[in-house]
Design a protein around this motif. Structure first.
Motif, PDB file in Angstrom:
ATOM      1  N   ASP A 315       1.883  11.234  -4.920  1.00  0.00           N
ATOM      2  CA  ASP A 315       2.514  10.220  -5.768  1.00  0.00           C
ATOM      3  C   ASP A 315       3.509   9.358  -5.007  1.00  0.00           C
ATOM      4  OD1 ASP A 315       1.083  11.259  -7.871  1.00  0.00           O
ATOM      5  OD2 ASP A 315       2.705  12.566  -8.553  1.00  0.00           O
ATOM      6  N   TYR A 316       3.985   9.874  -3.875  1.00  0.00           N
ATOM      7  CA  TYR A 316       5.013   9.168  -3.099  1.00  0.00           C
ATOM      8  C   TYR A 316       4.318   8.350  -2.003  1.00  0.00           C
ATOM      9  CZ  TYR A 316       9.427   8.484  -0.565  1.00  0.00           C
ATOM     10  OH  TYR A 316      10.541   7.947   0.042  1.00  0.00           O
ATOM     11  N   THR A 317       4.020   7.105  -2.300  1.00  0.00           N
ATOM     12  CA  THR A 317       3.383   6.212  -1.324  1.00  0.00           C
ATOM     13  C   THR A 317       4.146   4.898  -1.288  1.00  0.00           C
ATOM     14  OG1 THR A 317       1.206   7.189  -1.736  1.00  0.00           O
ATOM     15  CG2 THR A 317       1.258   5.044  -0.655  1.00  0.00           C
ATOM     16  N   LYS A 318       4.552   4.472  -0.098  1.00  0.00           N
ATOM     17  CA  LYS A 318       5.342   3.251   0.022  1.00  0.00           C
ATOM     18  C   LYS A 318       4.794   2.367   1.134  1.00  0.00           C
ATOM     19  CE  LYS A 318       9.666   4.784  -1.997  1.00  0.00           C
ATOM     20  NZ  LYS A 318      11.135   4.637  -1.919  1.00  0.00           N
ATOM     21  N   THR A 319       5.250   1.102   1.109  1.00  0.00           N
ATOM     22  CA  THR A 319       4.836   0.151   2.139  1.00  0.00           C
ATOM     23  C   THR A 319       6.072  -0.413   2.827  1.00  0.00           C
ATOM     24  OG1 THR A 319       4.828  -1.686   0.556  1.00  0.00           O
ATOM     25  CG2 THR A 319       2.752  -0.501   0.902  1.00  0.00           C
ATOM     26  N   LYS A 320       5.885  -0.830   4.055  1.00  0.00           N
ATOM     27  CA  LYS A 320       6.965  -1.439   4.835  1.00  0.00           C
ATOM     28  C   LYS A 320       6.433  -2.703   5.499  1.00  0.00           C
ATOM     29  CE  LYS A 320      10.739  -1.840   7.349  1.00  0.00           C
ATOM     30  NZ  LYS A 320      12.045  -2.235   6.761  1.00  0.00           N
ATOM     31  N   ARG A 321       7.061  -3.839   5.183  1.00  0.00           N
ATOM     32  CA  ARG A 321       6.670  -5.110   5.795  1.00  0.00           C
ATOM     33  C   ARG A 321       7.309  -5.222   7.175  1.00  0.00           C
ATOM     34  NH1 ARG A 321       3.938  -8.552   2.906  1.00  0.00           N
ATOM     35  NH2 ARG A 321       4.515 -10.313   4.231  1.00  0.00           N
TER      36      ARG A 321
END
Length: 461
Positions: A315-321
């Motif tokens: 459930d813990y999914t993130k993105t980084k630009r």
């Protein structure tokens, strides 16, 4: 006088003796308290004298009996052999040719000189059929010799927290210096089950190797093996809590059996229920009692404890630009979930929060570590989990920064620049040295001239 002195010495000695007795008593009380504190697990009623059940996620002991007592692991040893093979092999499909007889008895694949099996196939024979000859071949493949592999087993076991374990071989055949404890072996099984390949193999009910003859695979005769773990394959029943129940247990997905005449039956087992995995270890048992005790431990864990998820990696999914990159951003998530295990009816005060610390360099590939996730309970740091990328990220200038040609060219240019700078430094130092030597020479010449003049003047007088 002598009698008086002896009496005084005796009186002086009495208080000292009394103090020593008090000190020894205090030490014994402290030691017993420490031992009692170390054994704060639930005692589970078992037929065998040795068993334990732990939570897979946390390693917490849920219950057991004599969990730190010395036992002999027999073929449960092979789960650690398999784990170290997987960890030290880049390609599990790499072929291994049998160049010499393995030279071991007991349960075997009966490997013959000239046969070729992949590492994966030997692992299957090792864990499904409990093949001693496969254990020897894999040990030599990883470390060059059985002795060196045993050293590796011990080194890695200590790192995994198995402090009361010593391995002398990769298969578990009888050896007085080859021992463990129920707790240690459960912890090693927990470590091994972190590998997907091992989880798949120990849950396989049967395997066959058909006769073949190709450059990369040579099997002299066909083989068919059924998993020795009756939790997975048995059609028989056993007496469990006063009832006749199937030995086969649907929630079990591994792990490894063990047996010798001296040790009796041993079993490492893993089961999943209600989003919780537990691992049980039973030693020095007999007949189907090893399955009765193992099921008793597994059920005890599920019936008395609950798993609470703090961080779910799915459930813990993130993105980084990221600027100046082709993909513009990358996706990341925790390498593992974080769960707590609580005894039923118990409540714990918790105020959980987390903090990300990203730290990465380009290029980024899937599976690369890109930082850490710190989990706090109030102000206390309770757990640190690696953050890993689930995508790739490349610099806009990747042609220059990631190209092998340009990397080599850059290193050559850097070497030439450094060489040139060293040459300049050498020239400067050499010139300074020459100037210094010239000045010294001139001073010496001047001194010599003055000395000659003084000598000439003396002669004229």
């Amino acid at each position: 006088t002598n009698t008086c002195n002896d009496t005084l010495s005796l009186h002086d000695a009495l208080p000292i003796s009394f103090l020593l007795v008090c000190l020894i008593t205090a030490i014994m009380v402290i030691n017993s308290s420490i031992t009692a504190f170390a054994e704060t697990y639930d005692n589970v009623d078992l037929i065998s004298n040795y068993g334990v059940v732990i939570d897979y996620e946390t390693g917490q002991v849920l219950g057991g009996k004599n969990i730190d007592s010395k036992v002999y692991p027999a073929s449960t040893t092979k789960i650690w052999t398999a784990y170290l093979t997987v960890k030290n092999t880049k390609n599990l499909d790499e072929p291994i040719e049998i160049t010499e007889p393995p030279g071991v008895d007991g349960s075997c694949m009966y490997l013959e000189v000239g046969e070729i099996f992949t590492v994966r196939e030997l692992l299957q024979g090792l864990l499904i059929h409990s093949s001693n000859d496969a254990a020897v071949v894999l040990a030599k493949y990883v470390s060059g010799s059985v002795e060196e592999f045993a050293n590796l087993m011990n080194e890695e076991a200590k790192k995994a927290g198995a402090l009361n374990t010593h391995f002398n071989n990769p298969h578990g055949l009888p050896d007085e210096n080859h021992y463990t404890t129920p707790y240690d072996m459960a912890m090693l099984a927990r470590k091994a089950m972190s590998e997907k390949t091992i989880r798949e193999i120990v849950n396989t009910k049967s395997i066959s190797f058909k006769e073949k003859n190709t450059p990369n695979s040579k099997v002299h005769f066909s083989r068919y093996f059924t998993n020795t773990n009756l939790f997975l394959t048995s059609n028989d029943n056993m007496n469990y809590k006063g009832q006749s129940v199937p030995i086969k247990y649907d929630i079990v997905d591994g792990i490894k059996t063990g047996y010798t005449d001296d040790v009796g039956r041993c079993l490492l087992s893993s089961a999943v229920k209600n989003d919780m995995r537990v691992i049980a270890a039973v030693f020095k048992s007999n007949g189907t009692n090893v399955y009765v005790d193992s099921r008793t431990l597994l059920d005890y864990g599920f019936e008395n404890y609950t798993s609470k998820t703090i961080i779910n990696k799915e459930d813990y999914t993130k993105t980084k630009r990221v600027l100046l990159t082709k993909e513009k951003e990358f996706i990341y998530k925790p390498k593992s979930s974080y769960k707590l295990v609580m005894k039923n009816g118990e409540s714990t005060e918790s105020d959980y929060s987390y903090k990300e610390k990203l730290d990465y360099d380009l290029p980024i590939y899937e599976g690369d570590k890109v930082g850490t996730l710190e989990i706090y309970n109030g102000k206390k740091l309770e757990k640190t989990i690696d953050l890993v990328s689930t995508s790739e990220l490349h610099s806009t200038f990747a042609f220059f920064t990631e190209s092998n040609f340009f990397n080599v060219l850059f290193k050559i240019i850097l070497f030439l620049i450094l060489a040139f700078l060293l040459f300049i430094v050498y020239i400067v130092v050499r010139k300074k040295y020459k100037r210094k030597m010239k000045k010294i020479s001139q001073k010496n010449k001047k001194k010599n001239t003055q000395a000659r003049k003084k000598t000439t003047q003396r002669k004229k007088r």
